[in-house]
Design an enzyme around this catalytic site. Structure first.
Site, PDB file in Angstrom:
ATOM      1  N   THR A 194       0.869  -1.206   0.195  1.00 42.61           N
ATOM      2  CA  THR A 194      -0.165  -0.091   0.016  1.00 42.61           C
ATOM      3  C   THR A 194       0.812   1.090  -0.074  1.00 42.61           C
ATOM      4  OG1 THR A 194      -0.059  -0.064   2.348  1.00 42.61           O
ATOM      5  CG2 THR A 194      -1.751  -1.033   1.455  1.00 42.61           C
ATOM      6  N   THR A 242       3.095  -5.813   4.299  1.00 45.56           N
ATOM      7  CA  THR A 242       4.061  -5.929   5.547  1.00 45.56           C
ATOM      8  C   THR A 242       3.992  -7.413   6.278  1.00 45.56           C
ATOM      9  OG1 THR A 242       2.568  -4.914   6.863  1.00 45.56           O
ATOM     10  CG2 THR A 242       4.482  -3.714   6.224  1.00 45.56           C
ATOM     11  N   ASP A 243       2.831  -8.144   6.020  1.00 46.12           N
ATOM     12  CA  ASP A 243       2.522  -9.536   6.560  1.00 46.12           C
ATOM     13  C   ASP A 243       3.670 -10.306   6.273  1.00 46.12           C
ATOM     14  OD1 ASP A 243       0.265  -8.199   7.493  1.00 46.12           O
ATOM     15  OD2 ASP A 243      -1.282  -9.696   6.755  1.00 46.12           O
ATOM     16  N   LYS A 272       8.282  -9.454  11.774  1.00 49.16           N
ATOM     17  CA  LYS A 272       7.134  -8.492  12.022  1.00 49.16           C
ATOM     18  C   LYS A 272       6.630  -8.928  13.413  1.00 49.16           C
ATOM     19  CE  LYS A 272       3.018  -6.430  10.292  1.00 49.16           C
ATOM     20  NZ  LYS A 272       1.945  -6.315   9.329  1.00 49.16           N
TER      21      LYS A 272
END
Lengths: 610, 410
Positions: free
Chosen positions: B80, B156-157, B233
């Site tokens: 995004t 980012t996942d 993450k």
């Protein structure tokens, strides 16, 4: 002034914080904290994003002229949602319920499916760069025939601590925004309407009270003027004055426009650098400045210094525009020589920009980027003076004048909050929403049902003690006693230095219940509250200050007092009643109702005299 | 007549007449954007068409690129970071010409020239090993063409999986920087601008390896540069969700100064020649053991080429599970043990269950993070099926995933 003649039209936007358990989009309490209790801080930049039309909202663009690093203070009562580091939780149902109650009070129709929007705000007061807001209901009426256009449910912004530092405790507290149509035609009507709306809001019993919990924004225009929004009027009593001052400002700006036109005035296209002129200046700001830029305003002499509101000149408006670029302000020849600037320097300045006696010169001092930005803002505002009163968002200054904040925002500032699902208000849900009894109606009812005086009833319904009064009466306490206790007794004790704030609602209720049950006389209430404020429990206070007296014992006590002073009684006859009351009351230490006791004593006296 | 997004409409709420633009349908309601900017949902029976809408004009902005600056490639996978909201429908769409990116992150044009390549437009949870291969090839090709660095924009996942995959498949003489944003690009507070600027600064820096560059703190003050095989993450939503596990970041980019500081361990530009080995065995699994786990679950992986187990503590599973793992190994599946502790080294020589696991043929995964071991196992099994060679490679450091010394600070 004949406000109809000048075409005054005003509308109100009232923002009222709601007294909910949680914030609008997270589980944090709606509690304001002292700044020194913050336990974390972080820094962010905000930038205007491009709207769907490929344009940047004009208000947002203005904020972007001076990119600032914002500092935020976090507390143990704030969370990652306020930090803009976690998506929002669903819309707070309690807040929506209150908004619907208010909608009902104004006879409005709810929106069938409520959508939460993001309203772009990049002055730093929202960590996200937008304020979440949802339209809840439309189409309300006011008693004066005006209309309530809409009710929105919004999140409160962060509190500015200073300059670019904000406190996150306030961010996210739910508030309702009530917008009237432009239906108010005198300053007094504005103030009366605001008072009425405030009363309706407080009637819910579920709004926050105190300084800063309600704020009025005003929309004001006059014929040939422009719609100007004045934000953040916190004192109701100032509203009419703010309107009057804005009317005057617009009239003065129109007069300046006409004068400029008749003088065939003009504004130079480009600024001229005059840094060198002030190298030896007595003005520290000008001497130290990296760059000093000047612009000639042809035909403006005398007008820049003209007063347009108490304490405000046309030059103040130019200065406000310049300040958006991060400069401290401007200098202009209508006020020079002054501030360390000499007559010689003013002459040199006029010569440098070829300004004649009829012209004014404005200068700004800063680093080159800021100075250029600021002088361009001055040129832009000076040009607008030929055309009209600019449409602006302004902020109220102390006393009721106002300063420029930014242009009125356009429609480009609103887009959907994609992280929050819409809420459907079903006909069943709407049908279950009851309008609260209005405080004015409640006051009338108190007069009617409780035989309170109109003044007492009015004082009660506007008091923060109202819920306590209602609970006491519901518990069977005589209304007059409950009213006197919450309105007078507690205030008097506080005035006498008693720590009445240490006495909880439950304790006050327990004391009043003691009176109700005959365990204490109503005269003992101040002493009981004082004892509790001093640390006693309710039971201890009742036991020590108001020992229970058996009716038989009481009669015996009264007869004893009379017999002990029988010669005094025979001398004074019934006139002994007053002095003996004092003796008897002291003996029972306030544990018996005075009226009852006086009846007993009267009877005993009569018997003794017979 | 059906409404089309963008149509001018009138609607009634109670007795109030309102006008606006038809946006979309939601749960049986017409969503109308009122002229005030607010969206509301209205029963379709109370909405009438006033006028057909005109398609919104796509604004175009000429972007001037400075030819004196180094050239970077941006390879987009659908993160995004440069997305834009469609204000009419509320949907977020990925935008991906160079102009789109430079418009979303204006400061980029001061750092480099850009060429862009859209590899995919997916949410990163839909990423696949096959796409890792395509990504590795695309990055290899632009480096071969001479760019000074590569930026991969990524959701980012699963960014750390992709970054690790590239670290194992590609040797690069220039920086390869993965970047994304935790907060959507349409908001004024999005981390996309700072992350994008810092990623570009890292991509023109003296770095010479695959990295992840994301917010280093909750503030907009600096980004951390993480080694691709040590990063994870560790938070669902915070800006600084990415952390180097059991090692410090290999550098930082200060913001807004864009000053890059690299640790001694960071591989420098030009150290390694460009090479690509994009072979991959996707039939590998990852299983987290838990108390009471049914040993039969392990059988789900029978026939797999490889299985990484995230065991407890030093690298354990229940006694009942060991036999099944042994059977898997005997049937030809490579089984690697890692720890759900994330920090520390696997050591199956301390307790009985550990020794039994080693006897069953399970390979100790040393200091590898479970998901990094999975990606590595895919790469290793893509290259060889020789048992001894697989064991050797899994226990040898290829791209910083295995620490020679375990640091004493936690």
């Amino acid at each position: 002034m004949d406000f109809e003649e000048i075409g005054l039209v005003a509308g109100l936007e009232i923002h009222q914080q709601l007294d909910t358990a949680c914030k609008l989009f997270c589980g944090c309490p709606t509690r304001i904290r002292p700044v020194e209790e913050h336990n974390g801080e972080f820094y962010r930049y905000l930038r205007a994003t491009v709207s769907e039309m490929g344009t940047i909202d004009r208000a947002a663009e203005e904020e972007m002229k001076h990119i600032r690093r914002f500092r935020y203070l976090a507390y143990d009562s704030t969370c990652l949602v306020e930090n803009d580091d976690e998506p929002p939780l669903p819309l707070n149902g309690e807040a929506l319920e209150i908004a619907l109650q208010i909608s009902r009070s104004f006879g409005m129709t709810p929106i069938e499916q409520v959508h939460v929007m993001r309203k772009l705000v990049i002055d730093g007061s929202n960590t996200s760069g937008f304020q979440r807001t949802a339209l809840v209901a439309v189409g309300g009426v006011l008693p004066n025939g005006g209309r309530v256009e809409s009710i929105c449910l919004e999140e409160e912004a962060a509190q500015r601590v200073e300059d670019a530092c904000f406190s996150l405790d306030r961010l996210g507290i739910p508030l309702v925004e009530i917008t009237t149509s432009p239906c108010l035609y005198t300053p007094e009507a504005v103030q009366e309407t605001a008072a009425y709306i405030g009363m309706v809001l407080r009637s819910t019993g579920r709004v926050k009270r105190g300084i800063g919990t309600i704020r009025q924004d005003l929309n004001v225009s006059i014929r040939d003027g422009a719609r100007v929004e004045i934000k953040g009027v916190q004192e109701l009593d100032l509203l009419a004055e703010v309107v009057r001052r804005e009317v005057r400002r617009q009239q003065e700006l129109l007069a300046i426009r006409d004068e400029l036109r008749s003088r065939r005035a003009s504004v130079d296209e480009e600024p001229i650098e005059v840094t060198g002129l002030f190298r030896e200046s007595g003005s520290a700001i000008l001497k130290r400045a990296k760059v000093v830029l000047a612009v000639r305003l042809r035909g403006f002499a005398g007008l820049v210094g003209r007063e347009i509101q108490p304490g405000r000149r046309f030059g103040s408006e130019l200065s406000d525009y310049a300040k958006r670029c991060g400069v401290g302000g401007i200098f202009h020849t209508d006020e020079l020589p002054a501030y360390g600037v000499t007559t010689e320097e003013v002459q040199a300045l006029r010569a440098a920009v070829a300004a004649g006696e009829q012209d004014a010169v404005v200068i700004v001092a800063a680093d080159s980027t800021k100075a250029l930005c600021a002088i361009r803002q001055v040129i832009r505002r000076a040009r607008l003076a030929f055309e009209c009163v600019p449409e602006e968002t302004r902020r109220m200054l102390e006393g009721g004048s106002s300063a420029y904040m930014r242009p009125l925002p356009g429609a480009a500032r609103m887009y959907p909050e994609t992280d929050v699902l819409s809420v459907t208000i079903t006909p069943e849900r709407w049908a279950s929403v009851q309008a609260p009894e209005l405080l004015v109606d409640r006051a009338e009812r108190y007069v009617r049902e409780y035989a309170l005086s109109p003044a007492t009833a009015d004082q009660l319904v506007h008091s923060s003690m109202l819920p306590l009064f209602d609970r006491a009466v519901a518990a069977g306490v005589p209304p007059a006693l409950a009213a006197r206790t919450v309105l007078s007794t507690m205030k008097e004790l506080s005035r006498d230095g008693v720590a009445i704030e240490a006495v909880g609602e439950e304790q006050v209720l327990a004391v009043l219940a003691g009176v109700r049950d005959g365990r204490a006389a109503k005269e003992a209430v101040p002493d009981l509250l004082q004892a509790i404020a001093g640390g006693a429990t309710v039971e201890e206070a009742l036991a020590s200050l108001a020992p229970v007296v058996d009716p038989g014992d009481l009669r015996a006590l009264v007869e004893r007092v009379v017999q002990e002073r029988i010669s005094f009684v025979q001398e004074r006859k019934m006139g002994a009643l007053g002095p003996l009351m004092g003796v008897v009351m002291a003996e029972v230490r306030g544990s018996v109702d005075g009226k009852y006791l006086s009846e007993l004593l009267r009877k005993a006296l009569r018997e003794a005299l017979e | 007549m059906g409404l089309i997004p963008g149509d001018r409409v009138a609607c009634t709420v109670g007795t109030t007449e309102l006008s606006g633009t038809y946006i979309t349908d939601r749960d049986g309601m017409h969503v109308v954007k009122l002229d005030s900017g607010y969206n509301i949902g209205v029963d379709p029976r109370r909405v009438i068409l006033l006028e057909r809408g005109r398609p919104a004009e796509q604004p175009d902005m000429d972007v001037v690129q400075d030819p004196s600056l180094p050239e970077l490639a941006i390879i987009s996978t659908g993160g995004t970071i440069a997305s834009r909201i469609d204000y009419r429908t509320g949907a977020v769409t990925s935008q991906f010409t160079a102009a789109d990116i430079l418009r979303a992150i204006p400061g980029l044009a001061e750092i480099a020239r850009f060429r862009t390549h859209v590899l995919a437009t997916i949410l990163s949870e839909n990423m696949t090993p096959a796409l890792w291969q395509e990504m590795a090839r695309a990055v290899h090709d632009v480096i071969a063409e001479g760019v000074a660095g590569v930026i991969v924009t990524h959701g980012t996942d699963t960014m750390s999986y992709s970054a690790a995959a590239l670290a194992f498949m590609l040797q690069s003489p220039v920086p390869v920087v993965f970047v994304g944003s935790q907060r959507s690009a349409d908001r004024p507070s999005s981390d996309n601008v700072m992350n994008g600027i810092c990623a570009a600064a890292a991509a023109v820096s003296e770095l010479g390896e695959v990295t992840v560059v994301m917010h280093g703190t909750p503030s907009d003050d600096r980004c951390a540069i993480h080694r691709a095989t040590r990063v994870r993450k560790l938070h669902t939503s915070r800006r600084d969700a990415f952390r180097s596990v059991e090692s410090a970041p290999i550098g930082y980019v200060d913001y807004p100064s864009r000053t890059v500081s690299l640790a001694d361990e960071a591989v420098r530009r030009g150290t390694r020649p460009l090479s690509l080995d994009d072979r991959l065995e996707p039939e590998c699994g990852l299983l987290q053991f838990y108390p009471g786990m049914d040993p039969a679950l392990i059988d789900v992986f029978s026939g797999y080429a490889g299985l990484v187990v995230a065991g407890t503590g030093l690298g354990h599973v229940s006694t009942a599970c060991i036999e099944r793992l042994g059977a898997l190994v005997d049937a030809g599946t490579t089984v690697v043990m890692t720890s759900q502790c994330l920090y520390g080294r696997v050591c199956d020589r301390v307790y009985d269950t550990g020794r039994d696991l080693l006897a069953a043929g399970v390979i100790e995964g040393a200091t590898m993070l479970p998901e990094v071991a999975l990606v590595k196992l895919m790469c290793v099994l893509g290259r060889t099926r020789n048992r001894h060679e697989v064991v050797r490679l899994m226990q040898a450091d290829m791209a910083g995933e295995i620490l020679g010394r375990t640091p004493h600070g936690l």
